[in-house]
Design a protein around this motif. Sequence first.
Motif, PDB file in Angstrom:
ATOM      1  N   UNK A 127       3.124  -3.190  12.479  1.00  0.00           N
ATOM      2  CA  UNK A 127       3.359  -1.984  11.672  1.00  0.00           C
ATOM      3  C   UNK A 127       2.819  -0.736  12.384  1.00  0.00           C
ATOM      4  N   UNK A 128       3.636   0.311  12.407  1.00  0.00           N
ATOM      5  CA  UNK A 128       3.143   1.551  13.013  1.00  0.00           C
ATOM      6  C   UNK A 128       2.592   2.513  11.959  1.00  0.00           C
ATOM      7  N   UNK A 129       2.636   2.099  10.692  1.00  0.00           N
ATOM      8  CA  UNK A 129       2.115   2.961   9.624  1.00  0.00           C
ATOM      9  C   UNK A 129       1.279   2.134   8.661  1.00  0.00           C
ATOM     10  N   UNK A 130       0.072   2.597   8.382  1.00  0.00           N
ATOM     11  CA  UNK A 130      -0.778   1.902   7.405  1.00  0.00           C
ATOM     12  C   UNK A 130      -1.171   2.881   6.310  1.00  0.00           C
ATOM     13  N   UNK A 131      -1.173   2.415   5.084  1.00  0.00           N
ATOM     14  CA  UNK A 131      -1.703   3.238   3.988  1.00  0.00           C
ATOM     15  C   UNK A 131      -2.736   2.409   3.241  1.00  0.00           C
ATOM     16  N   UNK A 132      -3.997   2.756   3.419  1.00  0.00           N
ATOM     17  CA  UNK A 132      -5.079   2.046   2.736  1.00  0.00           C
ATOM     18  C   UNK A 132      -5.451   2.805   1.460  1.00  0.00           C
ATOM     19  N   UNK A 146     -14.965   1.055   0.451  1.00  0.00           N
ATOM     20  CA  UNK A 146     -14.071   0.009   0.943  1.00  0.00           C
ATOM     21  C   UNK A 146     -12.681   0.607   1.150  1.00  0.00           C
ATOM     22  N   UNK A 147     -11.929  -0.016   2.053  1.00  0.00           N
ATOM     23  CA  UNK A 147     -10.525   0.346   2.236  1.00  0.00           C
ATOM     24  C   UNK A 147      -9.725  -0.936   2.109  1.00  0.00           C
ATOM     25  N   UNK A 148      -8.620  -0.868   1.433  1.00  0.00           N
ATOM     26  CA  UNK A 148      -7.837  -2.092   1.269  1.00  0.00           C
ATOM     27  C   UNK A 148      -6.546  -1.840   0.534  1.00  0.00           C
ATOM     28  N   UNK A 149      -6.125  -2.879  -0.175  1.00  0.00           N
ATOM     29  CA  UNK A 149      -4.821  -2.832  -0.856  1.00  0.00           C
ATOM     30  C   UNK A 149      -4.986  -3.377  -2.271  1.00  0.00           C
ATOM     31  N   UNK A 150      -4.079  -2.977  -3.144  1.00  0.00           N
ATOM     32  CA  UNK A 150      -4.156  -3.457  -4.529  1.00  0.00           C
ATOM     33  C   UNK A 150      -3.759  -4.932  -4.635  1.00  0.00           C
ATOM     34  N   UNK A 151      -4.519  -5.664  -5.412  1.00  0.00           N
ATOM     35  CA  UNK A 151      -4.109  -7.020  -5.778  1.00  0.00           C
ATOM     36  C   UNK A 151      -2.783  -6.880  -6.531  1.00  0.00           C
ATOM     37  N   UNK A 152      -1.808  -7.780  -6.283  1.00  0.00           N
ATOM     38  CA  UNK A 152      -0.507  -7.613  -6.938  1.00  0.00           C
ATOM     39  C   UNK A 152      -0.646  -7.467  -8.459  1.00  0.00           C
ATOM     40  N   UNK A 153       0.168  -6.608  -9.002  1.00  0.00           N
ATOM     41  CA  UNK A 153       0.212  -6.334 -10.443  1.00  0.00           C
ATOM     42  C   UNK A 153      -1.158  -5.984 -11.025  1.00  0.00           C
ATOM     43  N   UNK A 154      -1.998  -5.302 -10.244  1.00  0.00           N
ATOM     44  CA  UNK A 154      -3.292  -4.892 -10.786  1.00  0.00           C
ATOM     45  C   UNK A 154      -3.723  -3.588 -10.122  1.00  0.00           C
ATOM     46  N   UNK A 155      -4.807  -3.023 -10.613  1.00  0.00           N
ATOM     47  CA  UNK A 155      -5.344  -1.814  -9.989  1.00  0.00           C
ATOM     48  C   UNK A 155      -6.641  -2.117  -9.264  1.00  0.00           C
ATOM     49  N   UNK A 197     -13.278  11.842  -4.892  1.00  0.00           N
ATOM     50  CA  UNK A 197     -12.595  12.581  -3.840  1.00  0.00           C
ATOM     51  C   UNK A 197     -11.552  11.810  -3.014  1.00  0.00           C
ATOM     52  N   UNK A 198     -12.011  10.818  -2.252  1.00  0.00           N
ATOM     53  CA  UNK A 198     -11.109  10.240  -1.245  1.00  0.00           C
ATOM     54  C   UNK A 198     -10.192   9.193  -1.887  1.00  0.00           C
ATOM     55  N   UNK A 199      -8.893   9.394  -1.716  1.00  0.00           N
ATOM     56  CA  UNK A 199      -7.907   8.531  -2.372  1.00  0.00           C
ATOM     57  C   UNK A 199      -7.336   7.481  -1.408  1.00  0.00           C
ATOM     58  N   UNK A 200      -6.799   7.961  -0.302  1.00  0.00           N
ATOM     59  CA  UNK A 200      -6.098   7.059   0.615  1.00  0.00           C
ATOM     60  C   UNK A 200      -6.339   7.456   2.057  1.00  0.00           C
ATOM     61  N   UNK A 201      -6.021   6.523   2.913  1.00  0.00           N
ATOM     62  CA  UNK A 201      -6.044   6.795   4.337  1.00  0.00           C
ATOM     63  C   UNK A 201      -4.693   6.370   4.894  1.00  0.00           C
ATOM     64  N   UNK A 202      -4.045   7.317   5.572  1.00  0.00           N
ATOM     65  CA  UNK A 202      -2.718   7.079   6.143  1.00  0.00           C
ATOM     66  C   UNK A 202      -2.870   7.154   7.655  1.00  0.00           C
TER      67      UNK A 202
END
Length: 456
Positions: A127-132, A146-155, A197-202
């Motif tokens: 992947x050339x694009x990541x969104x954490x 922490x940086x990561x991804x949502x568990x499916x169907x959850x927040x 403050x910090x929401x995501x990292x692209x």
Amino acid sequence: MELKKNSYHTVTVEGMNSEGFGVARIEGRAVFIAGALPGEKCKIKLLKVSKTAVYAKLDKLLELSPNRIKPDCPYFGQCGGCDFLHMDYEEELRIKKNRVNDALARLGGLGLTVSGIIGAPARKRYRNKAIFTVSRDVTAKKHQAVTGFFRPRSHQVIPVDSCLIQSEAADQAAFIIRNWMDEYAISHYDEKTGKGLIRNLFVRTAFFTGMTAVCIVAAGDIPRRNKLIGLLRAGLPEIRSIILNINKSRGNTVLSGSFQTLWGEDSIEDVLCGLVFKLSPLSFYQINSNQAEILYKKAIEYAELTGNEKVLDLYCGTGTIGLCAASKASKVVGVETIEDAVKDAKENAKRNNIINAEFICSDAGRAAKTLMKQGFHPDVIFLDPPRKGLSGDTVQAVADMSPSRIVYISCDPATLARDLKLFQSLSYEPQKATAIDMFPGTVHVETVVLMSRVDK
Ligand code: SAH
């Protein structure tokens, strides 16, 4: 027999559904089993029985598929990213090819099947694009970022320190952001309260040029900017652009609101099919560059261009397909709704000294109607819509332009099949198709189809 929740059954898995669940049958009803592979015999426990679907949990594998492998990612099954790491690549490709053919036959009622599926050379780091998503570990004593991804169907954010399908630069940027947040006690944004403050990292890494862009998405201005810039520059020698996106919206759109370049360029460049492309954060760019090149070459081969054709590239993004086809066409017009992408497309034409391409910011269907009124009659139309495919109105507008050939690139076999069926009723017969694996390890699969106008 009525199927009951919590009851146990022994079944043999017959196939896989579009979400990557194994499919078995009990008393004629389809049962979806997470983690089960075609051919496997297993004991299952029914978790949910409704009129429309039955879901089950794998209780015990009794006979394993010869294609089953041990996933080499510790987050598999939790982070919601990959679906297919428990099978070898050969099986993954077989399942994807079947899925496309199944959709074409069952949803489209078409005789067309794909000639094959083109696999990727790498199942990792493609992947050339990541969104954490950025959060904080409230279970640990230190309350670390922490940086990561949502568990499916959850927040719930699953912390992922190294994602094997992202670039190493993306992992490194995430590591730096976490340290910076912890060092200077910088808060993460809490979507429930709207505070923090910090929401995501692209992170976007151009594979050919190596250039990396990092965009920090925050709910407001960020403190300790210079520290962050220094840390990112020291830790990522390839970095060319550091952008702050201030996104104050309460929704879950990642990039939205205002953009400010904190350091370096506003965009980065990559090379695809021998052409240079400028990439702004908001512009769409195929996430698997190696496979994108293969996809574009196949699409252009299907278009059978001789140098005399007028080409319309609908859903053109930064103009990649149209510009790659421009040297074999008399004229290219690209259409795209995102203004920044259109700007990039125009700039990309200039950078590559392409003078026979124009780009319009508009809805694809609306542009097709307007262009036709203006007397533009393309010989070939490329279509590359998002997952939801085309509206009926857009299919009609495309067919009304009466091109000899339409090349449809799709990332969703179901909407592709639906749209092809509609095109068929408007005298566009599908001729050939190829599937391309752009997203190894996930259920997603790309298909390119050639349709030709047949006079009935
Ligand atoms: N062909 C490009 C982009 C494909 S992704 C490439 O290969 O890189 C689909 C693109 O369609 C996105 O850039 C998206 O912004 C655009 N898009 C979405 N809805 C649209 C619409 N209704 N009309 C025109 N473009 C649209």
